[in-house]
Design a protein around this motif. Structure first.
Motif, PDB file in Angstrom:
ATOM      1  N   ALA A   1      28.309  32.658  35.076  1.00 28.58           N
ATOM      2  CA  ALA A   1      29.145  33.463  35.972  1.00 28.58           C
ATOM      3  C   ALA A   1      29.630  34.686  35.213  1.00 28.58           C
ATOM      4  N   ASP A   2      30.037  35.717  35.948  1.00 30.65           N
ATOM      5  CA  ASP A   2      30.560  36.934  35.333  1.00 30.65           C
ATOM      6  C   ASP A   2      32.040  36.738  35.027  1.00 30.65           C
ATOM      7  N   LEU A   3      32.358  36.521  33.760  1.00 33.65           N
ATOM      8  CA  LEU A   3      33.745  36.298  33.334  1.00 33.65           C
ATOM      9  C   LEU A   3      34.312  37.511  32.612  1.00 33.65           C
ATOM     10  N   THR A   4      33.754  38.675  32.903  1.00 32.87           N
ATOM     11  CA  THR A   4      34.210  39.881  32.208  1.00 32.87           C
ATOM     12  C   THR A   4      35.369  40.572  32.930  1.00 32.87           C
ATOM     13  N   LYS A   5      35.813  39.970  34.023  1.00 34.44           N
ATOM     14  CA  LYS A   5      36.982  40.491  34.752  1.00 34.44           C
ATOM     15  C   LYS A   5      37.963  39.332  34.946  1.00 34.44           C
ATOM     16  N   PRO A   6      39.283  39.617  34.950  1.00 35.40           N
ATOM     17  CA  PRO A   6      40.262  38.534  35.140  1.00 35.40           C
ATOM     18  C   PRO A   6      40.014  37.804  36.466  1.00 35.40           C
ATOM     19  N   ASN A   7      40.052  36.472  36.423  1.00 38.22           N
ATOM     20  CA  ASN A   7      39.827  35.720  37.662  1.00 38.22           C
ATOM     21  C   ASN A   7      41.098  35.051  38.171  1.00 38.22           C
TER      22      ASN A   7
END
Length: 270
Positions: A264-270
């Motif tokens: 998954a794309d975890l490069t932005k705060p979730n």
């Protein structure tokens, strides 16, 4: 003749001394460079990481060192115009290695904490995660971090996860790797462990039948960033690392690496 030879030798000695005074000192030249300049002069970026914390850094079936942090380090070095020299070491020695100059940087899924921020400057975050509490599937006593009081946990020595366990009143056994902590939970040697959601998810993806579960998840998002020693010596290095990370975000490199290793794309705060 003796008199003339004496003058000649004395004059030669004087010339040699003058020549030595004018010769540049390699040590003084190196001392005048800041950390980024020294890295570029050496042609390599020395990076410390564990090498056994999948999917951040681990050895694949061919015994090649791979992982999210490994490729982040390689890409950063390329952006700086040097090669990455990756050195594996135990978690509890990584910061000491950076302090003594064995590593230029530690890129090891390091989360930013107030205590660390007192000693180190951090890059901008390059991934975001959650901290989870893991128990056996049949454990009905632990439902939250508050339930850890009086319980036993296992975690890497000196890690944030060890600190969290102790904060909530658990007795923490220090071990080296994620696999060891989960094995201890599975074998009922301890009642729980605390780790990154991404690492637990990757572990269970390869071992879906393990009798383990997530009992609780922390609300606060974990920010992974790159620490470096505070001070003017690292000012230009921090700026260069931040710029390189931003370029990797803009061109999609970080997102691709995140999906590759985390799913998954975890490069932005979730």
């Amino acid at each position: 003749m003796k008199f003339g030879l004496g003058l000649f030798l004395a004059g030669s000695a004087s010339l040699m001394l003058v020549g030595c005074d004018k010769a540049p000192s390699r040590n003084s030249a190196s001392a005048s460079q800041d950390h980024l300049a020294r890295i570029k002069s050496s042609g390599e970026l020395k990076v410390g990481l564990e090498g056994d914390w999948q999917p951040f850094s681990f050895h694949n079936e061919k015994d090649q060192l791979v992982g999210y942090d490994v490729e982040v380090a390689q890409n950063l070095a390329k952006k700086l115009g040097v090669k990455a020299k990756i050195v594996e070491g135990p978690w509890d020695g990584l910061f000491a290695g950076m302090d003594t100059g064995r590593y230029d940087l530690v890129i090891n899924g390091v989360d930013v904490t107030p205590d660390r921020a007192k000693t180190y400057d951090f890059s901008t975050p390059y991934a975001y995660d959650r901290t989870v509490l893991i128990t056996r599937s049949d454990n009905n006593d632990i439902h939250s971090f508050n339930d850890l009081k009086g319980k036993t946990t296992a975690n890497s020595i000196g890690s944030t996860y060890q600190e969290i366990g102790e904060k909530y009143g658990a007795k923490v056994s220090g071990v080296d790797t994620l696999a060891e902590t989960l094995q201890m939970v599975k074998n009922r040697q301890v009642q729980a462990t605390i780790n990154a959601s991404t690492s637990y998810g990757d572990y269970m993806k390869h071992r879906p039948d393990e009798p383990l579960k997530i009992a609780a998840t922390m609300d606060k998002v974990t920010e992974y960033a790159i620490p470096m020693k505070k001070g003017e010596d690292n000012a230009s290095l921090k700026k260069a690392i931040d710029n390189a990370l931003q370029e990797m975000k803009n061109d999609g490199t970080l997102s691709k690496l995140s999906v590759k290793y985390f799913g998954a794309d975890l490069t932005k705060p979730n």
